[in-house]
Design an enzyme around this catalytic site. Structure first.
Site, PDB file in Angstrom:
ATOM      1  N   HIS A 136      33.880 -14.162  14.490  1.00  0.00           N
ATOM      2  CA  HIS A 136      33.836 -12.585  13.843  1.00  0.00           C
ATOM      3  C   HIS A 136      34.856 -11.883  14.347  1.00  0.00           C
ATOM      4  O   HIS A 136      34.997 -10.419  14.178  1.00  0.00           O
ATOM      5  CB  HIS A 136      32.413 -11.932  14.330  1.00  0.00           C
ATOM      6  CG  HIS A 136      31.143 -12.482  13.811  1.00  0.00           C
ATOM      7  ND1 HIS A 136      30.015 -12.365  14.027  1.00  0.00           N
ATOM      8  CD2 HIS A 136      31.178 -13.366  12.565  1.00  0.00           C
ATOM      9  CE1 HIS A 136      29.191 -12.988  13.526  1.00  0.00           C
ATOM     10  NE2 HIS A 136      29.675 -13.722  12.570  1.00  0.00           N
ATOM     11  N   ASN A 260      17.887 -19.663  24.337  1.00  0.00           N
ATOM     12  CA  ASN A 260      17.768 -18.208  24.135  1.00  0.00           C
ATOM     13  C   ASN A 260      16.756 -17.705  24.514  1.00  0.00           C
ATOM     14  O   ASN A 260      15.368 -18.246  24.156  1.00  0.00           O
ATOM     15  CB  ASN A 260      18.095 -18.079  22.534  1.00  0.00           C
ATOM     16  CG  ASN A 260      18.236 -16.530  22.196  1.00  0.00           C
ATOM     17  OD1 ASN A 260      19.228 -15.953  22.525  1.00  0.00           O
ATOM     18  ND2 ASN A 260      17.615 -16.094  21.328  1.00  0.00           N
TER      19      ASN A 260
END
Ligand SMILES: [Zn+2]
Length: 300
Positions: A136, A260
């Site tokens: 990104h 996660n």
């Protein structure tokens, strides 16, 4: 992380934070030689850069700016830059944490083939990772939306300061170098413009509503194709740009592990899901996986 209920008991706190599933991760890592790693915001939260989403993958706060609004609405442009200006000092002083260090050590030991990050903070590189794709983009560069000129974000901070002398905001830090600033304070802020053409400036990051540049994605996919496993570390995979690596790995029958805290959109495709803090889980797994003595030279 679960702390020890006894005040001042560091040893017990460390033991309490140990997750027995870490051993599963180290064994999973040991089975693979060229691991492709995808990291997300969960990797940087321990560095003081907040996450956008909670453990259910829902927004914790107002969603980030969409590119269309940024380009077409002066108020949105002004607000974005006021908040970014206020948040920059905290963002730029953030330091790599144990998760970044663990992944860098793993690359140096020849285990990690390539790392793709959705983060824009450059902390993986500062920890020593070399084979990195900033999916990104990076917040430390700005680009002019009119003439394409690129410039240093740090230098722009000085330019903004010179144009906004006396402007000050009591800002709470927010994700991606953003900060919370009151609307009345934003109204008096003078946002930056390109010094060459007067055009709008945008940090060189992929905004919501934008796509990852195709050549960047293609290079990352090539690295995935040359890998033998995929590890997701600290991403809820709510953004498609990350999820599509997991889907591609699944289609290629690559084993997938996810670390996660909270659910992810890739959970159904993973053979191993570790519900844990990324820093704790990776540090433990890399420590028990790394060869004794000096690190092996990295694979090319
Ligand atoms: Zn320009």
């Amino acid at each position: 992380m679960e702390g020890c209920p006894v005040d001042g008991c560091d040893t017990m706190a460390a033991m309490a934070s140990y997750d027995p599933s870490d051993d599963q991760l180290s064994r999973w890592i040991a089975r693979h030689k060229r691991v492709f790693v995808l990291t997300g915001a969960g990797c940087s939260t321990a560095s003081g850069i907040p996450d956008y989403r909670d453990e259910k993958g829902e927004w914790k706060r107002r969603p980030p700016v969409m590119i269309q609004a940024f380009r077409t609405q002066d108020a949105v442009y002004r607000r974005y830059w006021a908040r970014a200006y206020a948040g920059w000092p905290r963002f730029i002083t953030a330091q790599p944490n144990a998760a970044h260090q663990a992944l860098a050590a793993w690359e140096a030991a020849g285990k990690l083939f390539h790392l793709v990050t959705q983060n824009v903070d450059g902390l993986h590189q500062r920890a020593g990772s070399r084979s990195v794709t900033d999916l990104h983009g990076r917040l430390d560069t700005v680009v002019c939306l009119s003439c394409g000129n690129r410039a240093s974000r740090a230098e722009l901070q000085d330019t903004i300061a010179a144009a906004n002398q006396g402007w000050q905001a009591d800002a709470a830090v927010a994700p991606d170098g953003d900060a919370d600033v009151e609307a009345s304070v934003i109204a008096s802020f003078e946002p930056p413009r390109c010094q060459l053409c007067g055009g709008q400036l945008k940090p060189d990051v992929v905004f919501f509503g934008e796509n990852v540049p195709p050549d960047r994605y293609a290079r990352a996919r090539e690295a995935l194709a040359a890998s033998d496993a995929l590890l997701v570390a600290g991403s809820s995979l709510m953004v498609y740009s990350g999820l599509r690596f997991v889907r591609a790995a699944h289609e290629s029958r690559l084993p997938i592990a996810i670390v996660n805290r909270g659910r992810t959109r890739g959970d159904d495709l993973a053979e191993l899901k570790i519900e844990a803090d990324v820093s704790n889980a990776l540090t433990e797994a890399v420590a028990t996986t790394a060869p004794a003595g000096a690190a092996a030279p990295p694979q090319v």
